[in-house]
Design a protein around this motif. Structure first.
Motif, short mmCIF file in Angstrom:
data_model
loop_
_atom_site.label_atom_id
_atom_site.label_comp_id
_atom_site.label_asym_id
_atom_site.label_seq_id
_atom_site.Cartn_x
_atom_site.Cartn_y
_atom_site.Cartn_z
N ILE A 163 -5.54 2.81 8.86
CA ILE A 163 -6.27 1.56 8.64
C ILE A 163 -5.81 0.52 9.66
O ILE A 163 -4.64 0.50 10.05
CB ILE A 163 -6.11 1.04 7.20
CG1 ILE A 163 -4.63 0.79 6.87
CG2 ILE A 163 -6.71 2.01 6.21
CD1 ILE A 163 -4.42 0.12 5.53
N LYS A 164 -6.74 -0.33 10.09
CA LYS A 164 -6.47 -1.33 11.12
C LYS A 164 -6.82 -2.71 10.61
O LYS A 164 -7.86 -2.89 9.98
CB LYS A 164 -7.28 -1.02 12.38
CG LYS A 164 -7.02 -1.98 13.54
CD LYS A 164 -7.81 -1.54 14.77
CE LYS A 164 -7.54 -2.45 15.95
NZ LYS A 164 -8.28 -2.01 17.16
N ILE A 183 -1.76 1.03 10.16
CA ILE A 183 -0.86 1.65 9.19
C ILE A 183 -1.44 3.00 8.79
O ILE A 183 -2.65 3.12 8.54
CB ILE A 183 -0.70 0.76 7.94
CG1 ILE A 183 0.01 -0.54 8.28
CG2 ILE A 183 0.07 1.51 6.85
CD1 ILE A 183 0.13 -1.49 7.11
N HIS A 184 -0.59 4.02 8.74
CA HIS A 184 -0.97 5.31 8.19
C HIS A 184 -0.56 5.32 6.72
O HIS A 184 0.62 5.26 6.39
CB HIS A 184 -0.31 6.45 8.95
CG HIS A 184 -0.89 6.68 10.32
ND1 HIS A 184 -0.49 5.95 11.41
CD2 HIS A 184 -1.85 7.54 10.75
CE1 HIS A 184 -1.18 6.35 12.48
NE2 HIS A 184 -2.00 7.32 12.11
N ALA A 185 -1.55 5.37 5.84
CA ALA A 185 -1.32 5.28 4.40
C ALA A 185 -1.97 6.45 3.69
O ALA A 185 -2.81 7.18 4.26
CB ALA A 185 -1.87 3.96 3.86
N ILE A 210 0.85 -1.19 0.00
CA ILE A 210 0.00 0.00 0.00
C ILE A 210 0.89 1.24 0.00
O ILE A 210 1.99 1.24 0.57
CB ILE A 210 -0.95 -0.01 1.22
CG1 ILE A 210 -2.04 1.07 1.07
CG2 ILE A 210 -0.19 0.16 2.53
CD1 ILE A 210 -3.16 0.93 2.09
N LYS A 211 0.43 2.29 -0.66
CA LYS A 211 1.20 3.53 -0.74
C LYS A 211 1.07 4.30 0.57
O LYS A 211 -0.03 4.54 1.07
CB LYS A 211 0.67 4.39 -1.89
CG LYS A 211 1.32 5.76 -2.02
CD LYS A 211 0.64 6.58 -3.11
CE LYS A 211 1.18 8.01 -3.16
NZ LYS A 211 0.43 8.85 -4.14
N ILE A 212 2.24 4.72 1.12
CA ILE A 212 2.22 5.46 2.38
C ILE A 212 2.86 6.85 2.26
O ILE A 212 2.81 7.62 3.20
CB ILE A 212 2.93 4.67 3.50
CG1 ILE A 212 4.38 4.37 3.13
CG2 ILE A 212 2.19 3.37 3.82
CD1 ILE A 212 5.18 3.72 4.24
N VAL A 221 7.99 9.48 -7.14
CA VAL A 221 8.46 8.34 -6.37
C VAL A 221 7.46 8.05 -5.26
O VAL A 221 7.06 8.95 -4.52
CB VAL A 221 9.85 8.61 -5.76
CG1 VAL A 221 10.30 7.45 -4.88
CG2 VAL A 221 10.88 8.86 -6.85
N TRP A 222 7.03 6.80 -5.18
CA TRP A 222 6.13 6.37 -4.12
C TRP A 222 6.91 5.55 -3.09
O TRP A 222 7.79 4.75 -3.46
CB TRP A 222 5.00 5.49 -4.66
CG TRP A 222 3.94 6.22 -5.43
CD1 TRP A 222 3.91 7.54 -5.75
CD2 TRP A 222 2.76 5.65 -5.98
NE1 TRP A 222 2.78 7.83 -6.46
CE2 TRP A 222 2.05 6.68 -6.62
CE3 TRP A 222 2.22 4.35 -6.00
CZ2 TRP A 222 0.84 6.47 -7.26
CZ3 TRP A 222 1.01 4.14 -6.64
CH2 TRP A 222 0.32 5.19 -7.26
N THR A 223 6.58 5.75 -1.83
CA THR A 223 7.03 4.84 -0.78
C THR A 223 5.88 3.91 -0.45
O THR A 223 4.77 4.37 -0.18
CB THR A 223 7.46 5.61 0.48
OG1 THR A 223 8.52 6.52 0.14
CG2 THR A 223 7.96 4.66 1.55
N ILE A 224 6.14 2.62 -0.51
CA ILE A 224 5.08 1.63 -0.27
C ILE A 224 5.48 0.72 0.87
O ILE A 224 6.66 0.54 1.16
CB ILE A 224 4.78 0.81 -1.55
CG1 ILE A 224 6.02 0.04 -2.02
CG2 ILE A 224 4.27 1.72 -2.67
CD1 ILE A 224 5.77 -0.87 -3.21
N GLN A 225 4.49 0.15 1.54
CA GLN A 225 4.71 -0.74 2.67
C GLN A 225 3.92 -2.02 2.48
O GLN A 225 2.76 -1.99 2.04
CB GLN A 225 4.29 -0.06 3.98
CG GLN A 225 4.46 -0.97 5.21
CD GLN A 225 4.08 -0.29 6.50
OE1 GLN A 225 4.07 0.95 6.59
NE2 GLN A 225 3.76 -1.06 7.52
#
Length: 367
Positions: A363-364, A327-329, A291-293, A312-316
């Motif tokens: 999101i949880k 997660i904060h996305a 997911i993109k964060i 540039v995306w940071t993803i987790q």
């Protein structure tokens, strides 16, 4: 002709045998010594290489990879220009007979996509190649210190204002795996006038706080840099630490450099017993289970945009998170088995909106 070919084949075979023997003389171990510049909870231990040969020096080359492997990050070089920092990396060290010398640490620091946090990147160090040093061989050429000086920018700091550079808190980072780095940099006001100077000394792979990227007393480019390599010792192997756990605890904050521009509140450490698996990709590249964060502009990669464009995306990875994890996305589709439990506006991430709008979601994981 055949005799020459036969002789050449023998020489090549002997050379290969010598290289193989040299690498067998190198032993790599993780000690119980905590790396200087890291907190007690960072679980960053000194990695030693030992030359077991009692008579011959060895030039050994080591591989430094992130865990997970082949991660890359956005950094700023000594001139504060954005660069892409990629793992794995390679570095050599000459070891005298029976010398045990430090070659790195089991962790280093990078900016975290999560606000008010610092990311600990686990490192795996392995031997790659080695060769015996010929008698009367010259010493290795001293390394240029400047390429090992870099910055990372931690965003989400309310005390760091908008300006010409992306808002956030700059940390100075030593990229050298086993040498101390001393740097000098000017502190600048909004007009670029010098208002002070910082001269921190950084242990290998560590980071220190430099100051906000905008506003009064912001750090300028590195003006001077120097490396200092610690000598090894002709001793037995250092004590070996127990094998690392699968998910090592993540770090306390990097130590603070004085003088600096302290924020109103301290940065919070990453939660213990949690391994954040993240990577940077070109915008639009989102594999299943990720997911993109965050997003960022980097004019040196992913289309090389000359104007601000979050390319540039940071993803987790979210599939390996335990039940109850949050997660904060960036605001978007909620993965199956997760629920949105909140939203917020953060102008420093996820599209960087200037007006109040919920661009970040919490999101949880439910099941």
């Amino acid at each position: 002709m055949r005799r020459m070919a036969f002789t050449l084949a023998i020489l090549l075979a002997l050379s290969h045998t010598a290289r193989a023997a040299a690498i067998d003389d190198i032993k790599v171990d993780i000690s119980r010594d905590t790396c200087e510049g890291f907190g007690t909870n960072d679980k960053s231990f000194v990695v030693y290489a030992t030359n077991l040969n009692p008579n011959r020096s060895v030039d050994a080359n080591f591989k430094y990879d992130s865990s997970p492997a082949q991660q890359h990050f956005i950094l700023f070089d000594a001139n504060l220009n954005p660069i892409t920092d990629r793992f794995p990396k390679f570095h050599a060290r000459r070891l005298a007979p029976r010398e045990a010398a430090p070659i790195g640490c089991t962790a280093t620091y990078r900016a975290s996509p999560q606000p008010l946090r610092t990311l600990s990147v686990a490192l795996v160090i392995t031997k790659q190649t080695a060769s015996y040093v010929e008698p009367n061989a010259p010493e290795a050429t001293p390394e240029d210190a400047r390429p090992f000086a870099a910055f990372y920018l931690q965003d989400g700091i309310n005390e760091c204002a908008q300006g010409a550079k992306p808002p956030g808190l700059f940390y100075v980072l030593n990229l050298h795996p086993y040498a101390r780095l001393s740097v000098s940099m000017n502190l600048l006001d909004d007009r670029g006038n010098r208002v002070g100077v910082q001269t921190p000394t950084l242990s290998p792979l560590s980071a220190v706080r430099a100051g906000c990227s905008n506003g009064f007393s912001k750090p300028g480019p590195i003006t001077d840099a120097m490396l200092e390599v610690s000598a090894g010792a002709a001793t037995s192997l250092p004590p070996v630490a127990p094998p690392p756990v699968a998910n090592p605890p993540l770090p306390d904050q990097p130590r603070e450099s004085i003088p600096s521009e302290p924020p109103a509140s301290a940065l919070a450490p990453l939660p213990l017993e949690t391994m954040l698996q993240m990577q940077n990709v070109c915008a639009g590249s989102l594999p299943p289970g990720w997911i993109k964060i965050n997003d960022a502009w980097n004019p040196t990669v992913c289309g090389n945009p000359s104007r601000i464009a979050y390319n540039v995306w940071t993803i987790q990875r979210f599939t390996d998170q335990p039940m109850g994890a949050v997660i904060h996305a960036c605001r978007g589709a909620v993965p199956t088995g997760w629920a949105m439990v909140g939203t917020l506006w953060n102008p420093t991430v996820c599209g960087h909106p200037a007006t109040n709008q919920p661009n970040v979601m919490a999101i949880k994981r439910l099941n």
